[in-house]
Design a protein around this motif. Structure first.
Motif, PDB file in Angstrom:
ATOM      1  N   CYS A 158       0.838  -1.212   0.000  1.00  0.00           N
ATOM      2  CA  CYS A 158       0.000   0.000   0.000  1.00  0.00           C
ATOM      3  C   CYS A 158       0.868   1.254   0.000  1.00  0.00           C
ATOM      4  CB  CYS A 158      -0.916   0.016   1.221  1.00  0.00           C
ATOM      5  SG  CYS A 158      -2.204  -1.243   1.220  1.00  0.00           S
ATOM      6  N   ALA A 172       2.664   6.914  -6.709  1.00  0.00           N
ATOM      7  CA  ALA A 172       1.749   7.956  -7.176  1.00  0.00           C
ATOM      8  C   ALA A 172       2.382   9.337  -7.001  1.00  0.00           C
ATOM      9  CB  ALA A 172       0.428   7.879  -6.405  1.00  0.00           C
ATOM     10  N   VAL A 182      -3.134   0.148  -9.041  1.00  0.00           N
ATOM     11  CA  VAL A 182      -3.776   0.755  -7.865  1.00  0.00           C
ATOM     12  C   VAL A 182      -5.258   0.410  -7.817  1.00  0.00           C
ATOM     13  CG1 VAL A 182      -4.550   2.979  -6.935  1.00  0.00           C
ATOM     14  CG2 VAL A 182      -2.151   2.643  -7.504  1.00  0.00           C
ATOM     15  N   SER A 183      -5.929   0.522  -8.960  1.00  0.00           N
ATOM     16  CA  SER A 183      -7.377   0.256  -9.013  1.00  0.00           C
ATOM     17  C   SER A 183      -7.686  -1.185  -8.607  1.00  0.00           C
ATOM     18  CB  SER A 183      -7.911   0.528 -10.427  1.00  0.00           C
ATOM     19  OG  SER A 183      -7.666   1.863 -10.797  1.00  0.00           O
ATOM     20  N   LEU A 237       2.717   1.803  -3.369  1.00  0.00           N
ATOM     21  CA  LEU A 237       1.826   2.305  -4.424  1.00  0.00           C
ATOM     22  C   LEU A 237       1.535   3.794  -4.222  1.00  0.00           C
ATOM     23  CD1 LEU A 237      -0.619  -0.718  -4.744  1.00  0.00           C
ATOM     24  CD2 LEU A 237       0.966   0.091  -6.497  1.00  0.00           C
ATOM     25  N   ALA A 238       1.415   4.229  -2.961  1.00  0.00           N
ATOM     26  CA  ALA A 238       1.205   5.646  -2.678  1.00  0.00           C
ATOM     27  C   ALA A 238       2.450   6.463  -3.044  1.00  0.00           C
ATOM     28  CB  ALA A 238       0.859   5.844  -1.204  1.00  0.00           C
ATOM     29  N   HIS A 271       0.541   2.185 -13.437  1.00  0.00           N
ATOM     30  CA  HIS A 271       0.379   2.366 -11.994  1.00  0.00           C
ATOM     31  C   HIS A 271      -1.084   2.531 -11.621  1.00  0.00           C
ATOM     32  CE1 HIS A 271       0.264   4.906  -8.293  1.00  0.00           C
ATOM     33  NE2 HIS A 271       1.047   3.933  -7.883  1.00  0.00           N
ATOM     34  N   ILE A 303      -2.752   8.995  -3.173  1.00  0.00           N
ATOM     35  CA  ILE A 303      -2.912   8.592  -4.577  1.00  0.00           C
ATOM     36  C   ILE A 303      -3.910   9.490  -5.295  1.00  0.00           C
ATOM     37  CG2 ILE A 303      -3.734   6.745  -6.096  1.00  0.00           C
ATOM     38  CD1 ILE A 303      -2.605   4.776  -3.935  1.00  0.00           C
ATOM     39  N   PHE A 363      -6.374  -1.728  -4.520  1.00  0.00           N
ATOM     40  CA  PHE A 363      -7.160  -1.023  -3.510  1.00  0.00           C
ATOM     41  C   PHE A 363      -8.651  -1.322  -3.624  1.00  0.00           C
ATOM     42  CE2 PHE A 363      -3.285   1.414  -3.040  1.00  0.00           C
ATOM     43  CZ  PHE A 363      -3.271   1.670  -1.679  1.00  0.00           C
ATOM     44  N   CYS A 420      -3.270   6.105   2.352  1.00  0.00           N
ATOM     45  CA  CYS A 420      -2.589   5.860   1.073  1.00  0.00           C
ATOM     46  C   CYS A 420      -3.464   6.289  -0.108  1.00  0.00           C
ATOM     47  CB  CYS A 420      -2.235   4.379   0.945  1.00  0.00           C
ATOM     48  SG  CYS A 420      -0.943   3.819   2.080  1.00  0.00           S
TER      49      CYS A 420
END
Length: 311
Positions: free
Chosen positions: A112, A119, A248-249, A115-116, A244, A214, A252, A210
């Motif tokens: 998590c 972004a 993320v989609s 990924l943040a 990315h 994003i 999360f 997070c």
């Protein structure tokens, strides 16, 4: 029944998918194939980034750590799932279940955070291209990744201690592929309000925090892309973020469905399918997403393959 329900749990029995014994071996082969693809895909991504100097940038430095986390993340749950399928159930001691829960939370939290951070990296690259090199220095990259690891460790420790200080009663059966929070909460009995509040607060801290980073990063990115005069320039800029955004989609989206909702009255079957998706399928898809939708990775892969053919 009352006597059984008041028995303190000292051992857990994972029974996911055991209601269909005839499907156990085909499912075992499916999980084995997915796991091997996950290992080879993510390991290949790490090696590719190390070998190609053009990929020695902040984005790929973070992607390398994400691939490593995906290997660890998947390795905590998938081999256990395969054991459950082969043995038609698997018994876990209280300590082993807690260890699996800790490792899963640790690697998942780092995923998590990474990924943040990725972004934010895309935001700096798109919105502040000139000072990008001075902002995302090697020291800054190491600081971000170290922070993600430390925060993941802290989250895992607090969440594990809170979860396993709950009073768990019953026969210890968990209709799930690993020791996770939703099935554990179904075994709780007595006053567990304080522990559940701590668990929820940390879920709110990790996931929504997070997501805010994003969403804010991509809000600025979208504004910057809209201001680009040419359609080709907009498409080229957006393509640097597409991989990315897809990752993320997927990640999360499933975590929100699993953890940020009321679990009462929810179907165990539905929970199992979602858990398989985010613990097994997504780590397999990430290398494909970043290779198929990323021009730099595709060019590096072509160069490596051409070198192998020439040799």
């Amino acid at each position: 029944m009352a006597e059984t329900n008041l028995t303190l749990v000292t051992e857990f029995l994972l029974i996911a998918f055991t209601e269909y014994p005839e499907r156990a071996f085909p499912l075992f082969l499916l999980f084995l194939c997915i796991y091997l693809i996950t290992l080879s895909g993510n390991l290949g991504m790490i090696i590719l980034i190390r070998m190609d100097r053009r990929l020695h940038t902040p984005m790929y430095f973070l992607l390398r750590h994400l691939s490593f986390m995906d290997i660890c993340y998947s390795s905590v749950t998938v081999p256990q799932t395969m054991a459950v399928l082969l043995e038609h159930g698997a018994a876990l001691s209280h300590t082993r279940c807690a260890a699996q829960f800790f490792l899963f939370t640790f690697f998942g939290s780092i995923d998590c955070y990474l990924l943040a951070i990725m972004a934010y990296d895309r935001y700096v690259a798109v919105c502040q291209p000139l000072p990008y090199v001075t902002i995302m220095t090697q020291k800054a990259q190491l600081g971000f990744v170290s922070g993600a690891y430390v925060a993941g460790l802290f989250s895992a420790l607090v969440r594990t201690v809170s979860a396993f200080s709950l009073s768990l009663f019953g026969n210890g059966e968990i209709d799930f592929i690993f020791c996770d929070l939703p099935p554990l909460l179904k075994l709780t009995c007595g006053d567990s309000y304080t522990q559940e509040v701590v668990i929820i607060l940390f879920a709110i801290f990790v996931l929504p925090a997070c997501m805010v980073v994003i969403l804010v990063s991509y809000l600025f990115i979208i504004v910057a892309i809209v201001r680009i005069p040419s359609a080709g320039g907009r498409a080229k800029t957006f393509s640097t973020c597409a991989s990315h955004l897809t990752a993320v989609s997927l990640f999360f989206g499933t975590l929100i469905f699993m953890y940020l909702r009321d679990n009462s009255g929810q179907s165990s079957g539905k929970d199992r399918v979602v858990s398989v998706f985010y613990t097994t399928v997504i780590p397999m898809l990430n290398p494909l997403i970043y290779s198929l939708r990323n021009k730099g990775v595709k060019e590096a892969l072509r160069n490596i393959l051409s070198r192998i053919q020439l040799s």
